[in-house]
Write a protein that holds these residues in place. Structure first.
Motif, PDB file in Angstrom:
ATOM      1  N   GLY A 151       5.586  -1.916 -14.665  1.00 46.22           N
ATOM      2  CA  GLY A 151       6.259  -2.674 -15.711  1.00 46.22           C
ATOM      3  C   GLY A 151       6.677  -1.788 -16.862  1.00 46.22           C
ATOM      4  N   THR A 152       5.827  -0.825 -17.206  1.00 42.99           N
ATOM      5  CA  THR A 152       6.121   0.140 -18.268  1.00 42.99           C
ATOM      6  C   THR A 152       5.665   1.515 -17.815  1.00 42.99           C
ATOM      7  OG1 THR A 152       3.990  -0.293 -19.345  1.00 42.99           O
ATOM      8  CG2 THR A 152       5.879  -1.587 -20.103  1.00 42.99           C
ATOM      9  N   MET A 153       6.185   2.545 -18.475  1.00 41.64           N
ATOM     10  CA  MET A 153       5.789   3.919 -18.165  1.00 41.64           C
ATOM     11  C   MET A 153       5.246   4.576 -19.424  1.00 41.64           C
ATOM     12  SD  MET A 153       6.329   4.328 -14.962  1.00 41.64           S
ATOM     13  CE  MET A 153       6.072   6.105 -14.904  1.00 41.64           C
ATOM     14  N   PRO A 154       4.298   5.531 -19.296  1.00 38.48           N
ATOM     15  CA  PRO A 154       3.617   5.957 -18.060  1.00 38.48           C
ATOM     16  C   PRO A 154       2.736   4.846 -17.496  1.00 38.48           C
ATOM     17  CG  PRO A 154       2.569   6.932 -19.962  1.00 38.48           C
ATOM     18  CD  PRO A 154       3.795   6.232 -20.481  1.00 38.48           C
ATOM     19  N   ALA A 155       2.245   5.100 -16.289  1.00 39.95           N
ATOM     20  CA  ALA A 155       1.504   4.037 -15.613  1.00 39.95           C
ATOM     21  C   ALA A 155       0.424   4.637 -14.728  1.00 39.95           C
ATOM     22  CB  ALA A 155       2.461   3.191 -14.768  1.00 39.95           C
ATOM     23  N   TRP A 156      -0.455   3.759 -14.245  1.00 39.12           N
ATOM     24  CA  TRP A 156      -1.432   4.184 -13.242  1.00 39.12           C
ATOM     25  C   TRP A 156      -1.658   3.044 -12.263  1.00 39.12           C
ATOM     26  CZ3 TRP A 156      -5.446   0.831 -13.175  1.00 39.12           C
ATOM     27  CH2 TRP A 156      -5.856   0.234 -14.349  1.00 39.12           C
ATOM     28  N   VAL A 157      -2.070   3.414 -11.056  1.00 39.06           N
ATOM     29  CA  VAL A 157      -2.498   2.445 -10.042  1.00 39.06           C
ATOM     30  C   VAL A 157      -3.823   2.945  -9.477  1.00 39.06           C
ATOM     31  CG1 VAL A 157      -0.185   1.662  -9.409  1.00 39.06           C
ATOM     32  CG2 VAL A 157      -1.153   3.640  -8.241  1.00 39.06           C
ATOM     33  N   GLU A 158      -4.612   2.009  -8.961  1.00 41.70           N
ATOM     34  CA  GLU A 158      -5.900   2.437  -8.419  1.00 41.70           C
ATOM     35  C   GLU A 158      -6.346   1.488  -7.313  1.00 41.70           C
ATOM     36  OE1 GLU A 158      -8.321   2.318 -11.911  1.00 41.70           O
ATOM     37  OE2 GLU A 158      -8.928   0.233 -11.595  1.00 41.70           O
ATOM     38  N   ILE A 159      -7.220   2.005  -6.465  1.00 41.87           N
ATOM     39  CA  ILE A 159      -7.850   1.225  -5.411  1.00 41.87           C
ATOM     40  C   ILE A 159      -9.358   1.275  -5.626  1.00 41.87           C
ATOM     41  CG2 ILE A 159      -8.186   0.898  -2.937  1.00 41.87           C
ATOM     42  CD1 ILE A 159      -5.309   0.510  -3.748  1.00 41.87           C
ATOM     43  N   ASP A 160      -9.972   0.098  -5.722  1.00 38.27           N
ATOM     44  CA  ASP A 160     -11.437  -0.013  -5.751  1.00 38.27           C
ATOM     45  C   ASP A 160     -11.887  -0.287  -4.325  1.00 38.27           C
ATOM     46  OD1 ASP A 160     -14.090  -0.635  -6.006  1.00 38.27           O
ATOM     47  OD2 ASP A 160     -13.787  -2.324  -7.393  1.00 38.27           O
ATOM     48  N   LEU A 161     -12.573   0.680  -3.709  1.00 41.78           N
ATOM     49  CA  LEU A 161     -12.979   0.549  -2.315  1.00 41.78           C
ATOM     50  C   LEU A 161     -14.120  -0.446  -2.124  1.00 41.78           C
ATOM     51  CD1 LEU A 161     -12.844   4.327  -1.312  1.00 41.78           C
ATOM     52  CD2 LEU A 161     -11.153   2.560  -0.797  1.00 41.78           C
ATOM     53  N   GLY A 162     -14.744  -0.884  -3.200  1.00 42.98           N
ATOM     54  CA  GLY A 162     -15.841  -1.840  -3.100  1.00 42.98           C
ATOM     55  C   GLY A 162     -17.178  -1.194  -2.836  1.00 42.98           C
ATOM     56  N   GLY A 163     -17.191   0.090  -2.667  1.00 42.76           N
ATOM     57  CA  GLY A 163     -18.412   0.851  -2.414  1.00 42.76           C
ATOM     58  C   GLY A 163     -18.067   2.320  -2.285  1.00 42.76           C
ATOM     59  N   GLU A 164     -19.066   3.189  -2.290  1.00 43.83           N
ATOM     60  CA  GLU A 164     -18.793   4.623  -2.249  1.00 43.83           C
ATOM     61  C   GLU A 164     -18.526   5.090  -0.821  1.00 43.83           C
ATOM     62  OE1 GLU A 164     -21.870   6.784  -4.181  1.00 43.83           O
ATOM     63  OE2 GLU A 164     -21.490   5.877  -6.162  1.00 43.83           O
ATOM     64  N   HIS A 165     -17.534   5.968  -0.695  1.00 46.01           N
ATOM     65  CA  HIS A 165     -17.161   6.572   0.586  1.00 46.01           C
ATOM     66  C   HIS A 165     -16.830   8.032   0.351  1.00 46.01           C
ATOM     67  CE1 HIS A 165     -16.686   2.728   2.847  1.00 46.01           C
ATOM     68  NE2 HIS A 165     -16.433   2.247   1.626  1.00 46.01           N
ATOM     69  N   THR A 166     -16.971   8.830   1.393  1.00 50.31           N
ATOM     70  CA  THR A 166     -16.583  10.241   1.321  1.00 50.31           C
ATOM     71  C   THR A 166     -15.155  10.361   1.838  1.00 50.31           C
ATOM     72  OG1 THR A 166     -18.864  10.936   1.686  1.00 50.31           O
ATOM     73  CG2 THR A 166     -17.135  12.586   2.002  1.00 50.31           C
ATOM     74  N   ILE A 167     -14.251  10.792   0.956  1.00 49.31           N
ATOM     75  CA  ILE A 167     -12.831  10.844   1.311  1.00 49.31           C
ATOM     76  C   ILE A 167     -12.305  12.269   1.154  1.00 49.31           C
ATOM     77  CG2 ILE A 167     -12.494   8.461   0.588  1.00 49.31           C
ATOM     78  CD1 ILE A 167     -11.116   9.554  -1.947  1.00 49.31           C
ATOM     79  N   SER A 168     -11.167  12.568   1.815  1.00 50.14           N
ATOM     80  CA  SER A 168     -10.586  13.911   1.724  1.00 50.14           C
ATOM     81  C   SER A 168      -9.059  13.894   1.776  1.00 50.14           C
ATOM     82  CB  SER A 168     -11.110  14.798   2.863  1.00 50.14           C
ATOM     83  OG  SER A 168     -10.762  14.239   4.122  1.00 50.14           O
ATOM     84  N   GLU A 169      -8.450  12.685   1.745  1.00 52.40           N
ATOM     85  CA  GLU A 169      -6.984  12.652   1.846  1.00 52.40           C
ATOM     86  C   GLU A 169      -6.455  11.338   1.270  1.00 52.40           C
ATOM     87  OE1 GLU A 169      -3.476  13.163   5.262  1.00 52.40           O
ATOM     88  OE2 GLU A 169      -5.564  12.830   5.844  1.00 52.40           O
ATOM     89  N   VAL A 170      -5.357  11.450   0.522  1.00 49.59           N
ATOM     90  CA  VAL A 170      -4.635  10.291   0.004  1.00 49.59           C
ATOM     91  C   VAL A 170      -3.160  10.471   0.341  1.00 49.59           C
ATOM     92  CG1 VAL A 170      -3.905   9.051  -2.077  1.00 49.59           C
ATOM     93  CG2 VAL A 170      -6.269   9.851  -1.873  1.00 49.59           C
ATOM     94  N   CYS A 171      -2.537   9.401   0.848  1.00 56.13           N
ATOM     95  CA  CYS A 171      -1.109   9.430   1.177  1.00 56.13           C
ATOM     96  C   CYS A 171      -0.399   8.295   0.451  1.00 56.13           C
ATOM     97  CB  CYS A 171      -0.871   9.261   2.682  1.00 56.13           C
ATOM     98  SG  CYS A 171      -1.660  10.488   3.728  1.00 56.13           S
ATOM     99  N   PHE A 172       0.789   8.558  -0.034  1.00 55.99           N
ATOM    100  CA  PHE A 172       1.617   7.477  -0.568  1.00 55.99           C
ATOM    101  C   PHE A 172       3.048   7.982  -0.719  1.00 55.99           C
ATOM    102  CE2 PHE A 172       0.717   9.713  -4.458  1.00 55.99           C
ATOM    103  CZ  PHE A 172       1.787   9.451  -5.305  1.00 55.99           C
ATOM    104  N   SER A 173       3.962   7.070  -1.025  1.00 61.64           N
ATOM    105  CA  SER A 173       5.354   7.445  -1.225  1.00 61.64           C
ATOM    106  C   SER A 173       6.056   6.393  -2.052  1.00 61.64           C
ATOM    107  CB  SER A 173       6.082   7.597   0.117  1.00 61.64           C
ATOM    108  OG  SER A 173       6.458   6.330   0.610  1.00 61.64           O
ATOM    109  N   ASN A 174       7.315   6.667  -2.333  1.00 54.47           N
ATOM    110  CA  ASN A 174       8.190   5.726  -3.021  1.00 54.47           C
ATOM    111  C   ASN A 174       8.522   4.556  -2.104  1.00 54.47           C
ATOM    112  OD1 ASN A 174      10.428   4.476  -4.188  1.00 54.47           O
ATOM    113  ND2 ASN A 174      11.803   6.103  -3.566  1.00 54.47           N
ATOM    114  N   ASP A 175       9.049   4.851  -0.904  1.00 63.69           N
ATOM    115  CA  ASP A 175       9.415   3.828   0.072  1.00 63.69           C
ATOM    116  C   ASP A 175       9.357   4.461   1.452  1.00 63.69           C
ATOM    117  OD1 ASP A 175      10.488   1.907   1.703  1.00 63.69           O
ATOM    118  OD2 ASP A 175      12.519   2.075   0.925  1.00 63.69           O
ATOM    119  N   ASN A 176       8.299   4.140   2.205  1.00 59.39           N
ATOM    120  CA  ASN A 176       8.094   4.774   3.510  1.00 59.39           C
ATOM    121  C   ASN A 176       9.211   4.470   4.506  1.00 59.39           C
ATOM    122  OD1 ASN A 176       5.317   6.217   4.020  1.00 59.39           O
ATOM    123  ND2 ASN A 176       4.940   4.584   2.551  1.00 59.39           N
ATOM    124  N   THR A 177       9.967   3.385   4.301  1.00 59.07           N
ATOM    125  CA  THR A 177      11.062   3.072   5.216  1.00 59.07           C
ATOM    126  C   THR A 177      12.318   3.860   4.878  1.00 59.07           C
ATOM    127  OG1 THR A 177      11.978   1.255   3.903  1.00 59.07           O
ATOM    128  CG2 THR A 177      10.184   0.722   5.419  1.00 59.07           C
TER     129      THR A 177
END
Length: 906
Positions: free
Chosen positions: A475-501
């Motif tokens: 809605g406004t800039m700057p901005a942030w987005v986040e994911i709450d996994l609901g619990g702790e996990h061991t992670i090593s990669e995040v992927c995203f894009s503007n529009d995957n199609t």
């Protein structure tokens, strides 16, 4: 000419370089088929060696230089299977001038035909795929071509793009082998920018497969060269080069998919059907890239793309620069007609503003209807007669295929797309995408229009669906987005894009950080957040999906802090988070099932709709019937596929459907009204750069349209020259006689008429306007502010320039455009039936210069030893050359008339 068929063992009677290839194990020779002929006492050679799964080809010039030697590349992905090389190979000769190689590529039968040119100085190549099975064969990718082994650091040959050695974004596409290797290995950018950025595009497979594309290519060391010319009359196809980094070899020629996987008809071959790629023509020449360009133009003209005497372009007066794009009155149009007559134009051109209005209250024009506003401007046929009788002007109109109001056509005519077109990965290389866990929840600092649009919701960040219609927008800039996994996990990669199609390229992010945390804090700067990845390439926005890997970290919250967008507010369609492999079953979501039959109607017309096509033709033909003699076809960029089953196109629609519909309308108009001149913007990228080959479907006699659009150099033209962007027009003219059309703003020029003469010299059909200047029509980076007196003086300069232009007009509209060396600022125009010519010299710098030029008399069709008459410079004869001395003030042109041009006034 003799064909030699013989069996040889490795190293016997082979060229030195081929012997080296044999010794290195690249070419274990079994059979050699060779074709040779004497060309002016020298040889042009194509030799074929069959190996177990390889066809090794040597392509040599008349000077016996090997432009290609080694395995001919056959690579494809067919029915999801990666394939390399041909099976069941056979070679035969036909009529002593053709080699035919046949084989199997997966389920397909291949015919590879190589034929000697009639001038004996090169070869043509045609590749045909046949499906002998009872099922469709799906081709996801194909790449074939000649191999040129090269040490890129010492190879003297360069790769030059044709016809855009310089692209419309100003970039130079002339590469050493070392630069080619670096580009294709991904170390440098290879694609020109295309404005505006909101034109959606499929994934640029140039980037995905690291290939460079052009309409054609030249390999040259400045002394000799090879023109690799791709020509396809019926399908969209480019010439593609790639680099095999493991073996250090360039792969060129042949065929390959590019951009939107064109040629599209090769993507699926039905049972018993066949598809032939366009011809590739390999022609040797002596000299550098200008000689290669001349060969290219000669061939293109031979295919019906040259000039005709019937082509008589009218200089047009563009009223947009004075009146803007609001609704005009009949009086204001006639006032503009008076200016057009005064300056010497012969046609008035109406941009947005002549069509019926959006409403009685709204002053903005409604465009895309092609319906003349008779209530405001009077009957069209009467306007045409008045313009001709009172002002000596014809009438031209801008027409748009896109619309800015959705009630002017039936709703059925609008494009329909899927609500979502792909599902996100559930598992990637054995690791779970835990953003899809039922416990995972998305949050954001803001959402577009406070979340009132169902397409753009925070929940779409991890709903498992790709595409703009299942995305989040800030809605406004700057901005942030986040994911709450609901619990702790061991992670090593995040992927995203503007529009995957890849249907949309706007709203991309160009700078961001990825943070993780086990304790939540709303403040991104809090020390509970840990930065695990950063992306700060402000000039390289994140368009397609990118993966960011990092050392394993324990986290519950993953936040993306968006620091910088490319334009407007950022879009993200899906965030994927991968944990370190744990062997736990894949996550599940009830909404993972995608109903691909659910369609969404967009406010964009489906230009492949057969009913829209018919109605559009009827509306345009009515304009032509009532006396309009010029139609611009604009605003028809490809905005993505349509999935409506009742539109009469493929499901989903393709770029071929889209282009065929638009060009088909133009073809019918030309057939019914041959006096109507049609300018066609590119059918896919209509403005700042080209997608379609420049010759595609054009022809002054038998083509679908007459003229190409000269990009978007219509706004701040003098800056386009200063930046180097408009220099691409010089190269276009070296490669093509195909006319271009462009109108430009007088107020975007200087008193030396630099822009006028550059466009007159490089654009065979010109228009201009702007006695004053409509403030709202000024481009980004405002034009020079002029007083009324200065504007009046500039208008007078244009009147003087038009007197000289009209006197020399045939040189510019029908003359042969030639280079003098490799100097982009020297333009020579000659006529085959007149000795002499017109030389236009430009000083694009900001300081005075004095130049001495040497011009060969042969370029001027002059054979006499007598000094020809000259206007605009001082000159003297020096043997077979004419020496010219010219003085040029800053940012100025010099129009030099030589021979008949000077003696007879044109």
């Amino acid at each position: 000419m003799n064909y030699l068929t013989r069996c040889e063992r490795s190293g016997q009677s082979l060229p030195l370089y081929m012997m080296l290839c044999v010794c290195l194990g690249w070419i274990p020779t079994v059979e050699l088929f060779a074709v040779a002929d004497s060309i002016g006492g020298q040889e042009s050679t194509l030799s074929v060696t069959i190996v177990e799964a390889d066809v090794c080809i040597r392509l040599s010039s008349s000077a016996m230089f090997d432009f290609a030697v080694g395995p001919y590349v056959w690579q494809a992905i067919i029915d999801d299977v990666e394939l390399t090389g041909l099976k069941k190979l056979q070679v035969k000769t036909i009529d002593n001038d053709t080699l035919i190689i046949t084989g199997k590529l997966g389920p397909l039968d291949i015919e590879h035909r190589l034929s000697l040119l009639e001038n004996l100085n090169g070869f043509t190549e045609v590749i045909c795929l046949r499906n002998p099975t009872t099922k469709d064969v799906i081709i996801d990718d194909i790449r074939t071509g000649f191999s040129r082994y090269s040490d890129p650091l010492v190879d003297p040959y360069r790769l030059v793009a044709v016809p855009y050695r310089r692209q419309a974004d100003g970039s130079l596409h002339d590469y050493s082998m070392a630069e080619v290797a670096a580009i294709i290995k991904g170390k440098e950018k290879i694609n020109p920018t295309c404005e505006p950025a909101w034109i959606p595009q499929a994934p640029l497979i140039d980037e995905s497969f690291r290939r460079m594309r052009s309409e054609s290519w030249i390999l040259t060391d400045g002394n000799q060269g090879l023109l690799v010319l791709k020509y396809n009359k019926t399908d969209i196809e480019h010439s593609v080069v790639s680099w095999n980094a493991e073996e250090e070899r360039l792969v060129f020629g042949g065929c390959a998919f590019a951009l939107h996987k064109e040629p599209v008809r090769a993507n699926r071959i039905g049972p018993g059907k066949a598809f032939s790629f366009g011809q590739t023509r390999y022609e040797f020449f002596q000299g550098g890239w200008p000689e290669g360009y001349a060969l290219y133009k000669s061939f293109i003209n031979s295919q019906g793309h040259g000039l005709t005497e019937e082509y008589q372009p009218q200089v047009q007066w563009e009223i947009l620069y004075d009146l803007g794009d609001q609704r005009w009155s009949r009086e204001s149009v006639l006032n503009q007609a008076a200016l057009a007559k005064e300056v010497g134009c012969t046609r008035i051109y109406l941009d947005p503003g002549w069509e019926i209005p959006v409403s009685a209250e709204n002053p903005a024009p409604l465009y895309g209807s092609a319906l003349w506003d008779e209530k405001r401007l009077g009957p069209l046929d009467q306007m045409v007669k008045l313009l001709k009788s009172s002002y000596g002007l014809e009438l031209g109109l801008w027409t748009a295929s896109r619309v800015n109001c959705d009630w002017q056509w039936p709703q059925d005519y609008f494009r329909k797309t899927l609500t979502a077109t792909r599902k996100a990965n559930v598992v990637r290389q054995g690791c779970r995408n835990i953003a899809l866990l039922p416990s995972a929840k998305a949050a954001a600092s803001s959402v577009f229009e406070n979340g009132q649009y169902s397409l753009h919701q925070t929940a779409h960040l991890n709903d498992g669906l790709y595409g703009n219609s299942a995305s989040w927008i800030a809605g406004t800039m700057p901005a942030w987005v986040e994911i709450d996994l609901g619990g702790e996990h061991t992670i090593s990669e995040v992927c995203f894009s503007n529009d995957n199609t890849s249907n949309f390229r706007d709203r991309a992010v160009s700078s961001f950080r990825i943070l993780t945390g086990t304790q939540y804090n709303a403040d991104t700067k809090a020390d509970t957040w840990r930065v695990v990845a950063e992306y700060q390439q402000y000039g390289a926005p994140l368009q397609k999906q990118m993966s960011f890997s990092f050392e394993p970290v324990t986290a519950r919250w993953i936040r993306i802090e968006i620091l910088q967008p490319t334009n407007e507010n950022v879009r993200i369609d899906e965030i994927e988070i991968y944990e370190v492999f744990s062997g736990v079953p894949s996550p599940s979501r009830q909404n993972q099932v995608v109903d691909i039959e659910v369609l969404q109607t967009l406010t964009e017309l489906c230009m492949a709709h057969e009913k829209w096509r018919d109605e559009r033709y009827q509306r345009l033909s009515k304009l032509a019937k009532e006396g309009v003699t010029f139609l611009m076809f604009d605003f028809h960029g490809w905005l993505g596929a349509c999935y409506a089953a009742d539109h009469g196109h493929s499901i989903p629609s393709t770029i071929n459907d889209h282009v065929e519909s638009i060009y088909g309308i133009a073809r019918k108009i030309r057939q019914q009204f041959p006096n109507v001149r049609i300018e066609m913007h590119d059918g896919v990228w209509p403005w700042g750069c080209r997608y379609l080959p420049s010759y595609f479907r054009q022809g002054l006699k038998d083509g679908d349209y007459d003229e190409n659009w000269a990009y978007e150099f219509m706004w701040n033209s003098i800056n386009d020259l200063r930046s180097g962007k408009a220099l691409c027009l010089y190269y276009y003219n070296l490669a093509y006689d195909i006319p271009m059309y462009l109108h430009f703003n007088i107020n975007a020029d200087n008193e030396q008429c630099l822009v006028f003469w550059w466009m007159a010299s490089t654009v065979r059909h010109i228009g201009f306007g702007g006695r004053t200047n409509a403030a709202r029509m000024e481009p980004h980076g405002k034009l020079t502010v002029r007083t009324p007196e200065q504007q009046h003086r500039l208008f007078d300069h244009y009147k003087d320039a038009m007197i000289q232009y009209n006197r020399l007009k045939r040189y510019f509209t029908h003359g042969q455009f030639s280079s003098i060396g490799e100097d982009e600022t020297l333009h020579l125009h000659t006529l085959s039936d007149r000795p002499g010519g017109v030389l236009v010299v430009f000083n694009l710098g900001d300081e005075y210069v004095k130049r001495v030029l040497r011009l060969p008399l042969r370029k001027l069709n002059l054979i006499s030893s007598d000094m020809p008459p000259i206007k605009g410079a001082t000159g003297l004869l020096d043997g077979t050359d004419l020496l010219l001395e010219i003085e040029l003030s800053a940012e100025s042109p010099a129009v030099i008339e030589i021979g008949a041009a000077a003696a007879s006034g044109g």
